[in-house]
Design a protein around this motif. Structure first.
Motif, PDB file in Angstrom:
ATOM      1  N   UNK A 234      41.812  63.681  83.240  1.00 55.49           N
ATOM      2  CA  UNK A 234      43.266  63.650  83.161  1.00 55.49           C
ATOM      3  C   UNK A 234      43.831  62.301  83.583  1.00 55.49           C
ATOM      4  N   UNK A 235      43.260  61.728  84.630  1.00 55.39           N
ATOM      5  CA  UNK A 235      43.715  60.424  85.116  1.00 55.39           C
ATOM      6  C   UNK A 235      43.333  59.313  84.141  1.00 55.39           C
ATOM      7  N   UNK A 236      42.156  59.439  83.534  1.00 52.93           N
ATOM      8  CA  UNK A 236      41.697  58.429  82.580  1.00 52.93           C
ATOM      9  C   UNK A 236      42.540  58.475  81.302  1.00 52.93           C
ATOM     10  N   UNK A 237      42.839  59.677  80.829  1.00 50.38           N
ATOM     11  CA  UNK A 237      43.694  59.818  79.639  1.00 50.38           C
ATOM     12  C   UNK A 237      45.019  59.108  79.857  1.00 50.38           C
ATOM     13  N   UNK A 238      45.589  59.277  81.053  1.00 49.45           N
ATOM     14  CA  UNK A 238      46.875  58.661  81.352  1.00 49.45           C
ATOM     15  C   UNK A 238      46.776  57.138  81.296  1.00 49.45           C
ATOM     16  N   UNK A 239      45.659  56.584  81.735  1.00 48.10           N
ATOM     17  CA  UNK A 239      45.489  55.132  81.687  1.00 48.10           C
ATOM     18  C   UNK A 239      45.433  54.627  80.247  1.00 48.10           C
ATOM     19  N   UNK A 240      44.776  55.374  79.372  1.00 45.58           N
ATOM     20  CA  UNK A 240      44.752  55.001  77.959  1.00 45.58           C
ATOM     21  C   UNK A 240      46.158  55.052  77.367  1.00 45.58           C
ATOM     22  N   UNK A 241      46.914  56.069  77.717  1.00 47.36           N
ATOM     23  CA  UNK A 241      48.282  56.190  77.204  1.00 47.36           C
ATOM     24  C   UNK A 241      49.156  55.056  77.735  1.00 47.36           C
ATOM     25  N   UNK A 242      48.976  54.711  78.996  1.00 46.72           N
ATOM     26  CA  UNK A 242      49.722  53.588  79.569  1.00 46.72           C
ATOM     27  C   UNK A 242      49.407  52.295  78.813  1.00 46.72           C
TER      28      UNK A 242
END
Length: 305
Positions: A234-242
């Protein structure tokens, strides 16, 4: 006198609708009246999906950015219970589902009303449900129950079968050798056992203890290995979206790289990380793990656990 129930759902393949109908069968048989509301969006999400189109939903689903809804209406202004059928996309609620939860008219409809969420998914739903909890809390609704129906096959196998289903629209065996994708027909028809529990609480209009009873019969399966992967992912997905938000002109190329990263992370990296965790961390974190599992099985929302 029977109670008035609103069943809200979004479904592309028909699986979510079938789950909701099965779940509600004993509730209807008990003399209650159900009205169905299908979530429809102005921008249609196709099914079957091409892989690039599916991955193009990543930024908006992860950041729960709403899309425009088709006009909708209900027969009543208030219901005794609202059932919400949904599915996760990219470890987040699907865009149509999160969109209606952010719709002001819908928020007014469910304010102060008991809500039960029921989902059909591959196997990871806890991150998405946390976002649902937050949205329901913001709407002033009372989340009293949650049910998650999952694909019971191994994580690696279901990764391949879900894309077969999305890409072809066929819920059959890939190459004739892989298991069938999605929630099994047995589990879909078996969703009625949860409805049997709910109908008794509905009669009394007292929801205290409902989620505990649902969990005891398997409503919220939380497997440690999947919980561990999902919390990290979940945290990694957010970094990709950022990253996509920082370089919107490169969105398409970043999503192509993300697609391959996801496959490597799931199929290669995650087993190695789990092995390290098993040896060096998990034995010393049992109390924390039990607390996390208990929390995710429930309906309470906390910013941190």
């Amino acid at each position: 006198m029977g109670k008035k129930i609103l069943a809200v759902y979004f479904s592309q393949s028909g699986q979510t609708r079938a789950i909701v109908e099965s779940f509600l069968r004993p509730v209807v048989a008990d003399g209650n009246e159900v009205e169905y509301l299908q979530i429809k969006t102005v921008h249609e999400f196709p099914f079957p999906w091409s892989i690039p189109v599916f991955f193009d939903t990543v930024p908006e689903s992860v950041n729960i950015i709403p899309t425009a809804l088709e006009p909708w209406q209900t027969k009543l202004e208030r219901y005794d219970l609202v059932i919400m059928g949904w599915q996760p996309w990219n470890l987040s609620p699907s865009i149509p589902f999160s969109s209606i939860l952010q719709d002001e008219k819908f928020k007014s409809l469910i304010k102060g009303t008991p809500v039960i969420t029921i989902s059909g998914c591959r196997n990871m739903w806890i991150n998405a449900q946390e976002k649902n909890k937050k949205l329901l809390q913001a709407a002033g609704a009372r989340l009293v129950g949650n049910i998650a129906l999952v694909d019971r096959h191994l994580n690696h196998l279901s990764y391949f079968t879900i894309f077969h289903w999305l890409g072809t629209g066929r819920k059959d065996r890939k190459w004739g050798i892989f298991p069938k994708p999605g929630v099994s027909e047995k589990d879909i028809s078996g969703a009625s056992r949860f409805g049997n529990v709910v109908k008794d609480y509905l009669r009394l209009n007292n929801w205290e203890g409902l989620q505990q009873d649902l969990s005891q019969i398997g409503a919220t399966p939380v497997k440690y290995s999947l919980m561990f992967i999902e919390r990290k992912a979940g945290k990694i997905f957010q970094k990709w979206v950022d990253l996509i938000n920082k370089f919107p002109q490169k969105r398409k190329n970043i999503l192509i790289v993300y697609k391959y990263y996801l496959a490597v992370a799931l199929l290669v990296a995650s087993p190695l990380i789990l092995a390290v965790d098993l040896v060096f961390f998990r034995p010393f974190s049992q109390k924390k793990i039990r607390r996390q599992i208990q929390y995710y099985r429930g309906v309470e929302y906390k910013e941190r656990i």
